[in-house]
Scaffold this active site. Structure first.
Site, PDB file in Angstrom:
ATOM      1  CG  ASP A  43      98.107  43.889  12.912  1.00  0.00           C
ATOM      2  OD1 ASP A  43      98.311  45.102  13.044  1.00  0.00           O
ATOM      3  OD2 ASP A  43      98.599  43.203  12.004  1.00  0.00           O
ATOM      4  CG  MET A  81      91.484  39.259   4.540  1.00  0.00           C
ATOM      5  SD  MET A  81      92.877  40.375   4.236  1.00  0.00           S
ATOM      6  CE  MET A  81      93.866  39.393   3.080  1.00  0.00           C
ATOM      7  CE  LYS A 105      95.886  49.049   8.444  1.00  0.00           C
ATOM      8  NZ  LYS A 105      97.020  48.772   9.341  1.00  0.00           N
TER       9      LYS A 105
END
Length: 508
Positions: A36, A173, A58
């Protein structure tokens, strides 16, 4: 073909030292690494030669590959009998989509194993001095996500419902909706004066943060330029937050430095730069591999006792020569009474790891200086000297000794090869964002850097680095290749190199 398997591995919050031993073991044995965006590129350097690297990262607003495609990829490689390591930032089962990938693997009949990692909330709190639970202040802990629903109109979590837990809230997040999240918690009943800490890039040298309240956190985070990836800690325990003054007082805090040594050699230099507060990106521009002609080795080892001097011009030469020697003789005493010269302190240290002391170390770590030192100590006429070399070793030392009528034999024991960094994660970050400095510790690294210009050219918006050299030989190579030498270390050693970087880039 052996049966394939997928390991869902937590790569931790960023600091390579926080990975589990099991994770490191699996990375070193993997046939395929699927990783990632938040996986530290230093961790990827633990892979073996030939390991397939697949980036599926991502970033907010930019998905490089869908979750279904990742599932297809993992199943495909496992079906081919591969050992696949799926590296995920933090822990695979805490907002890491491991809960989606594991059932998919089970559905496809793929063997898999879960390897937990340190989740970023734990690291952010620990590195900011915040105890997430406290006997007097917080007896519960909630991990929440600030992600939006698929429609992009609402948050996934109803934050008002968590305003009365009486414990600590750790929000992942959530930076894109920070003001809204804080407002929802206040509307749910939390005081606007409730302490909030925001920690970005937890555990890394570039870690930053701020202490605020629910009423002020959005503005304070914006003023300090904080953005994803960051953890938001809400609750009374956030008062323990400290401003990480130790990090910010380090001489290289906030600096990004590129290290261009070989994969095998970079760790020592990188560690010292990180201790000074730098963010280090390793670009393994060269690869060192054993390369000795068996016939030459056999011929020279059969008369090893006849040599007067054994000379090493690099730490790599020490390592690969003594591995061959001990495989043949199993006893260092078989070296006999020959004297040993080395080109500099780093080579002497490599020799001492085998409990052998060098008889001669020149004051300047270059081949010419070693030859001069040998000439000053001896009449070299008819002395037999064995010089251990690599495929790119300079002829200066040998030529100078032969001019003094010494009988010089050379034995190549290793080979320096250029690497291809086109798809390397550190190279990608360098192209996108640049760096404050690029450090060169060998002429071969300089030549490989220039040869890979397309893969190593910072973009128009990226920070343009200065060039730093370990010594005169490397500086000469840089100038010949058209690279500016902004700084040269006083001595050709790692310690001197780090001092030069700190003096040039240090926060005074």
């Amino acid at each position: 073909m052996s049966e394939g398997i997928v390991y869902l591995v937590g790569a931790g919050p960023g600091d390579p030292g926080l990975l589990t031993l099991r994770a490191r073991e699996l990375i070193a044995e993997a046939d395929v690494l699927v990783y990632d965006y938040l996986v530290n590129e230093r961790i990827l350097g633990w892979r073996r030669d030939g390991c397939e690297m697949i980036f599926v990262g991502k970033k907010p607003g930019r998905h490089s590959i869908s979750q279904d495609e990742i599932g297809d990829l993992l199943a495909d490689r496992a079906a081919k009998g591969k050992r696949v390591v799926r590296l995920k930032g933090g822990d695979p089962f805490i907002f890491g989509r491991g809960g989606e990938e594991a059932p998919r693997l089970a559905e496809d009949g793929v063997n898999f194993e879960i390897v937990p990692g340190v989740t970023s909330a734990l690291a952010a709190a620990a590195f900011a001095g915040i105890p997430l639970t406290h006997r007097d202040l917080s007896s519960s802990l909630c991990f929440l996500t600030g992600h939006e629903k698929a429609d992009g109109k609402e948050l996934q979590v109803k934050f008002r419902d968590f305003a009365h837990t009486g414990g600590t809230l750790c929000i992942y997040m959530g930076m894109g909706r920070l003001k809204e999240i804080a407002g929802e918690l206040i509307n749910g009943g939390l005081s606007a004066e409730t302490p909030v800490a925001v920690v970005q890039w937890a555990s890394l040298p570039r870690q930053r943060g701020v202490l605020a309240t629910l009423g002020t956190v959005a503005d304070k985070a914006r003023e300090k330029g904080l953005d994803a990836p960051a953890i938001i800690v809400v609750g009374e325990v956030a008062r323990f937050y400290n401003d990480m003054g130790r990090r910010e007082s380090m001489p290289l805090f906030g600096r990004r430095v590129i290290v261009t040594r070989s994969l095998q050699q970079a760790s020592g230099l990188s560690s010292k730069l990180e201790e000074a507060g730098a963010e280090v990106l390793e670009l393994p521009l060269i690869k060192i591999t054993p390369a000795a002609d068996p016939d030459n080795v056999e011929e020279i080892f059969s008369v090893i006792g006849e040599y007067d001097w054994l000379v090493f011009t690099s730490a790599n030469g020490v390592k690969h020569f003594l591995e061959l020697f001990l495989e043949k003789f199993h006893d260092l005493r078989a070296l006999g009474l020959l004297r040993i010269g080395v080109v500099g302190p780093a080579t002497a240290r490599a020799l001492y790891r085998y409990h052998i002391r060098a008889d001669l170390i020149p004051t300047k770590a270059v081949g010419e200086a070693l030859a001069d030192a040998m000439i000053a100590q001896n009449v070299l006429d008819n002395l037999k000297i064995l010089v251990v070399t690599g495929n790119l070793s300079s002829d200066v030392l040998v030529n100078k000794l032969e001019k003094e009528r010494a009988i010089v034999d050379t034995l190549q024991v290793y080979e320096t090869q250029k690497t291809d960094l086109t798809e390397h994660p550190a190279a990608r970050l360098f192209r996108d964002e640049g760096a404050d400095a690029v450090i060169f510790a060998s002429s071969s690294a300089v030549k490989s850097f220039v040869a890979q210009g397309a893969a190593l050219s910072p973009g128009p918006e990226a920070l343009k680095p200065i060039g730093i050299s370990i010594g005169p030989v490397t500086s000469k190579a840089m100038r010949e290749c058209g690279l500016a030498v902004d700084v040269e270390a006083a001595n050709a050693s790692i310690d001197s190199l780090v001092e030069a970087v700190c003096e040039k880039l240090g926060n005074v």
